[in-house]
Design a protein around this motif. Structure first.
Motif, PDB file in Angstrom:
ATOM      1  N   ASP A   1     -12.828  43.097 -13.165  1.00 59.16           N
ATOM      2  CA  ASP A   1     -13.828  42.714 -12.165  1.00 59.16           C
ATOM      3  C   ASP A   1     -13.819  41.193 -12.029  1.00 59.16           C
ATOM      4  O   ASP A   1     -14.374  40.473 -12.862  1.00 59.16           O
ATOM      5  N   VAL A   2     -13.155  40.694 -10.958  1.00 62.42           N
ATOM      6  CA  VAL A   2     -12.959  39.245 -10.827  1.00 62.42           C
ATOM      7  C   VAL A   2     -14.280  38.495 -10.632  1.00 62.42           C
ATOM      8  O   VAL A   2     -14.354  37.293 -10.851  1.00 62.42           O
ATOM      9  N   GLU A   3     -15.320  39.223 -10.237  1.00 59.77           N
ATOM     10  CA  GLU A   3     -16.572  38.529  -9.956  1.00 59.77           C
ATOM     11  C   GLU A   3     -17.584  38.620 -11.097  1.00 59.77           C
ATOM     12  O   GLU A   3     -18.644  38.027 -11.026  1.00 59.77           O
ATOM     13  N   ALA A   4     -17.253  39.339 -12.141  1.00 61.50           N
ATOM     14  CA  ALA A   4     -18.202  39.477 -13.248  1.00 61.50           C
ATOM     15  C   ALA A   4     -18.458  38.118 -13.886  1.00 61.50           C
ATOM     16  O   ALA A   4     -17.574  37.257 -13.954  1.00 61.50           O
ATOM     17  N   HIS A   5     -19.691  37.914 -14.330  1.00 59.38           N
ATOM     18  CA  HIS A   5     -20.053  36.630 -14.921  1.00 59.38           C
ATOM     19  C   HIS A   5     -19.339  36.475 -16.265  1.00 59.38           C
ATOM     20  O   HIS A   5     -19.389  37.368 -17.100  1.00 59.38           O
ATOM     21  N   PRO A   6     -18.672  35.333 -16.488  1.00 64.20           N
ATOM     22  CA  PRO A   6     -17.989  35.146 -17.775  1.00 64.20           C
ATOM     23  C   PRO A   6     -19.013  34.850 -18.883  1.00 64.20           C
ATOM     24  O   PRO A   6     -20.100  34.351 -18.609  1.00 64.20           O
ATOM     25  N   ALA A   7     -18.645  35.161 -20.108  1.00 66.85           N
ATOM     26  CA  ALA A   7     -19.491  34.784 -21.244  1.00 66.85           C
ATOM     27  C   ALA A   7     -19.390  33.284 -21.444  1.00 66.85           C
ATOM     28  O   ALA A   7     -18.291  32.725 -21.452  1.00 66.85           O
TER      29      ALA A   7
END
Length: 506
Positions: A450-456
RNA sequence: GCGCCCCUAGCUCAACGGUGGAGCACCGGAUCCUUAAUCCGGAGGUUGGGUGGUUCGAGUCCCCCGGGGCGCACCA
């Protein structure tokens, strides 16, 4: 080698634009030959066009005021009548008529008048009078060329209409189209008003990185770039949120940034890859303070940019007068859908409700996302008057604090006007473990592609471990707000130099 | 990304598949109260690009390329 049929560049077959520029260049050289500098270094102006209109309103025709002024601006019209000429001078405040009589004009000024073209910058010195027809004018005794315009201006009546050229050569658009100038005047007055409001509320304006090792604070695809010195990949920021909250941790209890954000996504009438948001964080506040601040900012922007609280939207008239209703999302949905939905409902049931209302559910959507989409696609488009919608699913609010009595809902609001979202805010999540857990979930989604998921963001979690006080945060989309206030429907009309493909080299 | 539309003189716009025009701007002339000034005269074009196609004939129809706009999808 010489071919008799080949026209030389000097002949009449040269392109017309070159001929027009050549004509203006020739006039400039003729003035220079008389010892007149076509590019003097300065001019000491004493008045603006609009000041004169204000100070001398309602004079009888053929009045001489005795007041001597020096104006500076562009010549936007010339009407020559032999020994008497009229010109229109336009400066940043507006326009005023110049009256130029050969009997009172010096030789040098007469030469300038002969050589003046539409678009030239001039200084005009003389007495404020009214003409026989009653128009306020300056009876010019000294006309000074301040800068020659070599390129012809667009049609003085029709202006410039080709959108391509208006965006690529915004300076020409601004000087030829009063409405374009009007829109940007509204924009910069509104931004100044919001900045003043923040200052009066003792917020500190700060600057946070635009080049970031990891773009966070929103769900979006970033632009990528490379830093040669460190040999690392960087992203352009998609939101300043995480850095601003770190400043609250650091003791800046009220901070804001008017932030240019960059999202590498679709371009449309309402989306620009480069856009401006005001983000603000206020320690010790919650959702209520966030909504108060949002309302106050929009009201200040409207009051000081357009001077009223009503705007036209299509055939509708929208009233921005505060206070705006503050309503619960789940209540609004219940009213609209005829049944109560909640993120704890059976997911199959929620999918069915979505489908029934024309929302096509994607397989990866969780129950919170399904509820959110019902809002976004069914409810939001119908909210024309300002409404502060409160309470959003935690699932779609990864940085917001969950509601005291409902772990699946967040203390988050959105400001809805004319069926669009204008602002978003929440009580900030300040519990480090909970933030870390939410990051783990989204990072897992990111790992799945998921390219739009928020990174940690470990630096952010570490920051929360030092203690973020209870904090209200808001973000206001400035470009869309300006569209609303200026009553235009393309985001490119409120951005001075919107992103376009480069011009062809030729 | 997909679909539809647009691109003609510096600017704003015309032109049935049949000789590319007008207004403004520009150049020359007249004009001492105009204000989208007016009047007389003049000049200005590779019709976005294509030694691509159809046609006796293409600004016009078809194709390719470039740029832009709008709608849909993603997003704020």
């Amino acid at each position: 080698m010489t071919n008799e049929t080949d026209p030389s560049p000097d002949e009449a077959t040269a392109p017309t634009l070159d001929a027009l520029i050549g004509e203006r260049r020739k006039k400039r050289e003729e003035l220079a030959a008389r010892g007149i500098d076509p590019y003097p270094s300065r001019y000491d102006r004493t008045a603006l066009a609009d000041d004169l209109h204000v100070r001398h309103a309602g004079l009888e025709p053929d009045t001489r005021t005795g007041e001597q002024v020096k104006l500076a601006g562009r010549v936007t019209a010339v009407r020559r009548h032999g020994k008497l000429s009229f010109a229109t001078l336009t400066d940043s405040s507006g326009s005023i008529q110049l009256l130029l009589q050969s009997s009172t004009l010096g030789d040098e000024a007469a030469a300038v008048l002969d050589a003046v073209d539409l678009g030239d910058w001039v200084g005009a010195a003389g007495e404020v009078i009214t003409s026989r027809r009653g128009e306020l004018s300056v009876d010019v005794t000294v006309l000074t060329l301040l800068s020659k315009a070599l390129r012809p201006l667009p049609d003085k009546w029709h202006g410039l209409t080709e959108t391509d050229t208006r965006y690529r050569q915004r300076e020409v658009d601004l000087l030829a189209n009063p409405d374009s100038r009007r829109v940007f005047d509204i924009r910069f007055k509104a931004i100044a008003a919001m900045r003043r409001h923040m200052e009066s509320e003792h917020f500190v304006e700060v600057e946070t990185p635009i080049l970031q090792p990891q773009a966070g604070g929103a769900i979006a695809r970033p632009f990528l770039t490379h830093a040669n010195a460190l040999d690392i990949e960087l992203s352009l920021r998609i939101a300043p949120e995480l850095y601003l909250k770190r400043l609250v941790v650091g003791g800046y209890e009220r901070v804001f940034e008017i932030a240019r954000n960059f999202r590498n996504e679709g371009v449309s009438t309402r989306h620009s890859p480069e856009f401006t948001a005001l983000e603000a964080y206020r320690a010790f506040g919650d959702l209520t303070e966030g909504m108060d601040l949002t309302e106050a900012l929009v009201v200040a922007a409207a009051r000081e940019s357009i001077g009223r609280f009503t705007v036209a939207f299509g055939d509708e008239e929208i009233d921005l007068t505060p206070p705006w209703p503050r309503l619960q999302l789940l209540d609004l949905l219940e009213e609209r859908l005829g049944l109560r939905v909640h993120p704890t409902d059976d997911i199959g049931h929620l999918r069915e409700v979505c489908a029934r209302h024309g929302v096509t559910p994607l397989p990866e959507w969780g129950p919170g996302k399904l509820v959110f989409e019902l809002y976004d696609q069914v409810l939001l488009p119908e909210l024309l008057s300002p409404v502060l919608v409160c309470g959003f699913p935690v699932e779609v609010s990864p940085l917001a604090r969950h509601t005291a009595d409902d772990p699946t809902m967040a203390d988050r609001f959105e400001l809805c006007i004319v069926g669009r979202e204008f602002a978003n805010g929440y009580s900030e999540l300040n519990i480090p473990e909970e933030q870390a857990e939410r990051f783990e979930v989204s990072a897992a989604a990111k790992a799945r592609g998921d390219v739009e998921a928020h990174p940690a963001d470990q630096a952010f979690v570490r920051s929360l471990q030092y203690g973020l006080p209870p904090t209200a945060g808001i973000g206001i989309g400035i470009d869309r707000l300006i569209m609303l206030l200026a009553e235009v429907d393309a985001i490119r009309d409120v951005i001075l130099f919107p992103m376009l493909r480069p011009e062809a080299a030729d």
